[in-house]
Design a protein around this motif. Structure first.
Motif, PDB file in Angstrom:
ATOM      1  N   UNK A 455       0.919  -1.161  -0.123  1.00  0.00           N
ATOM      2  CA  UNK A 455       0.127  -0.048   0.032  1.00  0.00           C
ATOM      3  C   UNK A 455       0.874   1.216  -0.054  1.00  0.00           C
ATOM      4  N   UNK A 456       1.956   1.297   0.649  1.00  0.00           N
ATOM      5  CA  UNK A 456       2.682   2.162   0.786  1.00  0.00           C
ATOM      6  C   UNK A 456       3.423   2.785  -0.533  1.00  0.00           C
ATOM      7  N   UNK A 457       3.884   1.484  -1.392  1.00  0.00           N
ATOM      8  CA  UNK A 457       4.432   1.706  -2.678  1.00  0.00           C
ATOM      9  C   UNK A 457       3.458   2.242  -3.520  1.00  0.00           C
ATOM     10  N   UNK A 458       2.250   1.598  -3.703  1.00  0.00           N
ATOM     11  CA  UNK A 458       1.448   2.314  -4.565  1.00  0.00           C
ATOM     12  C   UNK A 458       0.992   3.868  -4.255  1.00  0.00           C
ATOM     13  N   UNK A 459       0.923   4.244  -2.959  1.00  0.00           N
ATOM     14  CA  UNK A 459       0.572   5.546  -2.658  1.00  0.00           C
ATOM     15  C   UNK A 459       1.850   6.516  -3.101  1.00  0.00           C
ATOM     16  N   UNK A 460       3.031   6.014  -2.792  1.00  0.00           N
ATOM     17  CA  UNK A 460       4.194   6.528  -3.384  1.00  0.00           C
ATOM     18  C   UNK A 460       4.134   6.861  -4.927  1.00  0.00           C
ATOM     19  N   UNK A 461       3.721   5.728  -5.585  1.00  0.00           N
ATOM     20  CA  UNK A 461       3.865   5.918  -7.111  1.00  0.00           C
ATOM     21  C   UNK A 461       2.741   6.828  -7.658  1.00  0.00           C
ATOM     22  N   UNK A 462       1.385   6.483  -6.938  1.00  0.00           N
ATOM     23  CA  UNK A 462       0.341   7.229  -7.705  1.00  0.00           C
ATOM     24  C   UNK A 462       0.373   8.912  -7.184  1.00  0.00           C
ATOM     25  N   UNK A 472       1.271  12.474 -19.658  1.00  0.00           N
ATOM     26  CA  UNK A 472       2.427  13.043 -18.602  1.00  0.00           C
ATOM     27  C   UNK A 472       3.432  11.903 -18.398  1.00  0.00           C
ATOM     28  N   UNK A 473       4.546  12.311 -17.971  1.00  0.00           N
ATOM     29  CA  UNK A 473       5.582  11.363 -17.436  1.00  0.00           C
ATOM     30  C   UNK A 473       6.022  11.585 -15.963  1.00  0.00           C
ATOM     31  N   UNK A 474       6.615  10.475 -15.131  1.00  0.00           N
ATOM     32  CA  UNK A 474       7.186  10.631 -14.209  1.00  0.00           C
ATOM     33  C   UNK A 474       8.192   9.838 -13.812  1.00  0.00           C
ATOM     34  N   UNK A 475       9.207  10.102 -13.014  1.00  0.00           N
ATOM     35  CA  UNK A 475      10.252   9.469 -12.649  1.00  0.00           C
ATOM     36  C   UNK A 475      10.104   8.741 -11.187  1.00  0.00           C
ATOM     37  N   UNK A 476      10.860   7.484 -11.176  1.00  0.00           N
ATOM     38  CA  UNK A 476      10.929   7.004  -9.748  1.00  0.00           C
ATOM     39  C   UNK A 476      12.369   6.356  -9.873  1.00  0.00           C
ATOM     40  N   UNK A 477      12.809   5.904  -8.555  1.00  0.00           N
ATOM     41  CA  UNK A 477      13.799   5.344  -8.288  1.00  0.00           C
ATOM     42  C   UNK A 477      13.596   3.780  -7.711  1.00  0.00           C
ATOM     43  N   UNK A 478      13.620   2.899  -8.357  1.00  0.00           N
ATOM     44  CA  UNK A 478      13.431   1.660  -7.955  1.00  0.00           C
ATOM     45  C   UNK A 478      14.286   1.091  -6.614  1.00  0.00           C
ATOM     46  N   UNK A 479      15.425   1.534  -6.541  1.00  0.00           N
ATOM     47  CA  UNK A 479      16.438   1.364  -5.579  1.00  0.00           C
ATOM     48  C   UNK A 479      16.014   1.908  -4.194  1.00  0.00           C
ATOM     49  N   UNK A 480      15.329   3.227  -4.222  1.00  0.00           N
ATOM     50  CA  UNK A 480      14.862   4.017  -3.093  1.00  0.00           C
ATOM     51  C   UNK A 480      13.628   3.377  -2.315  1.00  0.00           C
ATOM     52  N   UNK A 585      28.345   7.129 -14.331  1.00  0.00           N
ATOM     53  CA  UNK A 585      27.045   7.553 -14.022  1.00  0.00           C
ATOM     54  C   UNK A 585      26.326   6.432 -13.225  1.00  0.00           C
ATOM     55  N   UNK A 586      25.482   7.010 -12.551  1.00  0.00           N
ATOM     56  CA  UNK A 586      24.681   6.150 -11.428  1.00  0.00           C
ATOM     57  C   UNK A 586      23.209   6.649 -11.112  1.00  0.00           C
ATOM     58  N   UNK A 587      22.718   5.876 -10.154  1.00  0.00           N
ATOM     59  CA  UNK A 587      21.469   6.356  -9.681  1.00  0.00           C
ATOM     60  C   UNK A 587      20.278   6.446 -10.836  1.00  0.00           C
ATOM     61  N   UNK A 588      20.158   5.261 -11.337  1.00  0.00           N
ATOM     62  CA  UNK A 588      19.245   5.120 -12.558  1.00  0.00           C
ATOM     63  C   UNK A 588      17.682   5.199 -11.883  1.00  0.00           C
ATOM     64  N   UNK A 589      17.052   6.038 -12.645  1.00  0.00           N
ATOM     65  CA  UNK A 589      15.665   6.613 -12.373  1.00  0.00           C
ATOM     66  C   UNK A 589      14.881   5.989 -13.376  1.00  0.00           C
ATOM     67  N   UNK A 590      13.782   5.059 -13.178  1.00  0.00           N
ATOM     68  CA  UNK A 590      13.124   4.674 -14.257  1.00  0.00           C
ATOM     69  C   UNK A 590      11.821   5.751 -14.479  1.00  0.00           C
ATOM     70  N   UNK A 591      11.728   5.721 -15.735  1.00  0.00           N
ATOM     71  CA  UNK A 591      10.471   6.752 -16.220  1.00  0.00           C
ATOM     72  C   UNK A 591       9.393   6.014 -16.849  1.00  0.00           C
ATOM     73  N   UNK A 592       8.108   6.463 -16.539  1.00  0.00           N
ATOM     74  CA  UNK A 592       7.108   6.127 -17.062  1.00  0.00           C
ATOM     75  C   UNK A 592       5.936   7.052 -17.551  1.00  0.00           C
ATOM     76  N   UNK A 593       5.248   6.611 -18.450  1.00  0.00           N
ATOM     77  CA  UNK A 593       4.330   7.441 -19.211  1.00  0.00           C
ATOM     78  C   UNK A 593       2.728   6.921 -18.657  1.00  0.00           C
ATOM     79  N   UNK A 594       1.997   8.048 -18.291  1.00  0.00           N
ATOM     80  CA  UNK A 594       0.689   7.801 -17.713  1.00  0.00           C
ATOM     81  C   UNK A 594      -0.323   7.535 -18.823  1.00  0.00           C
ATOM     82  N   UNK A 595      -0.913   6.193 -18.978  1.00  0.00           N
ATOM     83  CA  UNK A 595      -1.836   5.866 -20.125  1.00  0.00           C
ATOM     84  C   UNK A 595      -3.305   6.071 -19.613  1.00  0.00           C
TER      85      UNK A 595
END
Length: 750
Positions: A455-462, A472-480, A585-595
């Motif tokens: 639940x915490x993860x989904x609240x963070x994503x959304x 629109x797009x948004x970025x997240x860090x899977x590591x974090x 280079x480091x700290x990969x951030x994943x990017x997503x487009x809202x569908x």
């Protein structure tokens, strides 16, 4: 360097309109075709049907008769025998073989006929030829039929999971003068540009890439409009697409969508291990009918499959010493844990055996050295985790020893399949004891997050993204997120894949590095003072020196200057490749487009949590079931070779029920694991863990500490270093540990 492709920016800045403008008009050969498979006389099921209709007359043994029936199926309008004549010539002249093996000819014929296929061949049985020969044959067939002009022959794309395997395949093809390349994160900018130029000019025949590459929008757009079209998409390790497969990878779920997006003319899927259920999943994803499946039995008559049960792990040591003394020759010993490979290799050396360890945690050069020595017979024994063996083609491996319990039957089958490829007798020994179950349960139990974490993860994503619009797009860090919500990387990837493919809420696009830093070489300052490009000037002006490194805030420079991010990243890569800087280079951030509009309300989020948690729970149960299947295989009351073949929906040759040379056939008895005495709940031990850790929001987290399972939160709180860690590993995880810790978290007394 990661074994898996982390992504580069070769295709990030490509303008699709520019790509289209640079292409000549597409030939008719670029069109994706759907064939009526009922008319394909090379389909084995239809051959039998034809035989019955002809009153039982014998069918010609040649599955590719020169009767012209194939003409309506051919993009090149060539009959099957003419196509196979080209294929046979390539087999001999390019690859040095005189004849096709197993069902290679059938699979190649089907691909050249323009239809999709699935190839299930044992390890080392020549699966790669099933796409390499068609890829090389297309230009010759095009020119024979005058259907395409030079440069318009298109390409074959191969999806493969490991960089090392792609490189090996490309190097081998180049030695045979086959134009092939792979796209991976190790390429320099110049190499990347050469690859793109070859694509643009129609000179490339085969292009390898990882499934992660399919998140790169520029790559997808380029392949959609590549010169000559995508003639064939080859999906290696295709079992990874199946959620029932033994090594499911979420990124593989996107391959079928990719095939449609790029309008691939045909698809061939390849795997060494696929149960009937996995075969069904692959065929469903890629629209492969039953007659398009080409299978060869996993049974190898030259492999002696043995097993022996003991009471404890320690009892295995004298047995393995004895086995290696009695069975000379190159040997692979498989273990589960990295440290176990190091310790066992040392024990073997003390006993006089020439042994080395191999595991994923070793340096790249150290792993390469061990592999090279083993291939050259300079060391006899390699004690390895599953990391060793992918792509190894050493024909004279005489022995395979399983010192630990394999995670799946498929894994076991792949590993024993590396022995005796020269056709000579080889021995495979499996040692098993009650303690083996713990390690495997440890791996399985670590992947299921709590509902609260989910639940915490989904609240963070959304969360704040619910205010954004579709597109629109948004970025997240899977590591974090993994660290903050105590979810391992593998289930986290599965969750994101579900949000994308099952629920259609988001789509992964090209990831970005969030951190760039470099060490300046002696020529850096002199050269940069005369730098003319806007991107170079911006980097030189804004790079902040901190201790050893100059740090570059790429996104900050974009905000201040308006320069395209891709120009800055490209310039940094160019400076690295030309020796001005040593770039990190480091700290990969994943990017997503809202569908679609994202869920905002608690009821909507709770429903999603329940759905995802149920799916992840099923996966945990499935992982435990797979381990039990391995134990059942080894201890079953039947021929071990027959049981192995039946797992994959097949049998022994000629309907035999015994191989005659496995442990069960030789002894007439099943292997029996000594019983493990059940343990009563250690209430004092449970209380010690509750005293050592004040977490009360997740009983499963406390159970992991007791059982000895690492997770991001366990590591963050350093509970894996505490004396209570793993003190209750001999308890039942679900019925005992979770039950007691649930009561503690609810405030009840244990």
């Amino acid at each position: 360097m990661s074994e898996f492709d982390s992504g580069d920016n070769l295709f990030d800045d490509l303008d699709v309109d520019q790509i289209l403008a640079s292409q000549p008009p597409a030939s008719t050969g670029n069109l994706k075709r759907t064939y009526d498979h009922e008319t394909e006389v090379n389909d084995r099921g239809n051959q039998l049907k034809k035989q019955r209709n002809n009153g039982g007359d014998t069918i010609d043994d040649d599955p590719f008769p020169d009767d012209g029936i194939f003409e309506e199926l051919q993009p090149e309008n060539l009959c099957a025998s003419a196509q196979m004549e080209v294929a046979q010539k390539l087999l001999t002249e390019t690859f040095g073989y005189t004849a096709f093996r197993h069902e290679q000819a059938g699979a190649i014929g089907r691909i050249l006929a323009g239809a999709n296929a699935l190839v299930v061949f044992p390890t080392g049985a020549g699966k790669s030829l099933c796409y390499q020969i068609p890829a090389i044959a297309f230009p010759q067939l095009d020119l024979q039929n005058a259907s395409r002009t030079p440069g318009e022959h298109g390409i074959t794309i191969v999806i493969s999971p490991l960089i090392a395997l792609m490189k090996d395949q490309v190097d081998a093809l180049k030695k045979r003068n086959v134009p092939a390349e792979c796209i991976d994160s190790t390429k320099t900018w110049e190499q990347q540009q050469q690859t793109y130029a070859a694509l643009r000019e129609g000179k490339l025949r085969i292009l390898y890439c990882s499934p992660e590459r399919l998140n790169n929008e520029g790559f997808v757009a380029t392949m959609r409009h590549v010169r000559g079209g995508v003639r064939l998409l080859a999906v290696d390790e295709a079992h990874c697409i199946s959620e029932w497969g033994h090594s499911f990878r979420p990124e593989y779920l996107k391959v079928a969508r990719f095939a449609d997006e790029i309008a691939a003319e045909r698809v061939i899927c390849l795997t060494a291990t696929a149960t009937p259920k996995v075969v069904d999943d692959i065929c469903s994803a890629f629209k492969i009918p039953a007659e398009g499946v080409f299978r060869t039995s996993a049974y190898r008559p030259n492999l002696n499959l043995h097993a022996r049960a003991v009471k404890t792990k320690q009892d295995k040591y004298p047995l393995i010493f004895q086995f290696l003394n009695e069975n000379p020759g190159p040997t692979l010993v498989y273990v589960t844990l990295q440290q176990q490979s190091v310790l066992l290799a040392a024990d073997l050396r003390e006993q006089g055996f020439d042994a080395e360890a191999f595991h994923a945690g070793m340096r790249v050069d150290a792993k390469a050295e061990v592999q090279d020595k083993f291939m050259a017979n300079h060391i006899r024994v390699v004690v390895a985790t599953i990391a060793f063996g992918m792509g190894i083609d050493k024909p004279d491996i005489r022995n395979i020893v399983h010192f630990d319990l394999s995670s799946t039957i498929e894994e076991y089958c792949q590993q024993v399949g590396r022995a005796g490829r020269d056709g000579k007798t080889s021995n495979c020994m499996f040692y098993i004891c009650p303690d083996d179950r713990y390690i495997r349960e440890n791996f399985a139990r670590g992947d299921l997050p709590s509902r609260k974490s989910l639940k915490g993860l989904l609240m963070d994503i959304f969360g704040e993204n619910t205010t954004k619009s579709v597109g629109d797009t948004f970025k997240t860090s899977h590591y974090v997120q993994s660290r903050d919500y105590d979810i391992r990387q593998s289930p986290l990837a599965t969750i994101y894949a579900a949000l994308e493919l099952r629920f259609g809420l988001i789509r992964a696009i090209t990831p970005e590095y969030s951190e760039y830093k470099f060490v300046a070489t002696p020529v850096y300052f002199a050269r940069m003072k005369t730098e003319r490009s806007p991107a170079g000037n911006a980097i030189y002006t804004n790079a902040a020196k901190k201790s050893k490194f100059h740090h570059v805030d790429v996104n900050g420079i974009v905000s201040r200057t308006g320069l395209p991010r891709v120009d800055l990243v490209r310039k940094l890569n160019e400076m690295h490749d030309t020796g001005l800087i040593e770039l990190k280079a480091g700290g990969i951030e994943q990017k997503y487009r809202i569908l679609q509009p994202l869920p905002r309300t608690d009821p909507a989020l709770d429903a999603l949590v329940d759905d995802l948690h149920a799916d992840l729970s099923r996966r945990e149960a499935d992982a435990l079931r797979r381990t039990q299947q391995v134990e059942d295989l080894v201890t079953g009351d039947q021929c071990l070779a027959l049981a192995l073949a039946q797992h994959f929906g097949m049998g022994l040759p000629d309907g035999k029920i015994k191989c005659g040379h496995c442990t069960h056939c030789l002894t007439g008895r099943r292997v029996v694991i000594p019983p493990k005495q059940p343990r009563k709940a250690d209430l004092a031990g449970i209380k010690r863990i509750l005293t050592a850790c004040d977490v009360r929001d997740d009983p499963r987290f406390l159970a992991r500490i007791a059982f000895g399972i690492k997770s991001p939160r366990v590591t963050q709180l350093k509970m894996d270093k505490h004396p209570v860690f793993m003190t209750l590993a001999d308890h039942d995880f679900e019925a005992s540990l979770c039950c007691f810790f649930e009561k503690a978290c609810e405030g009840a007394e244990c």
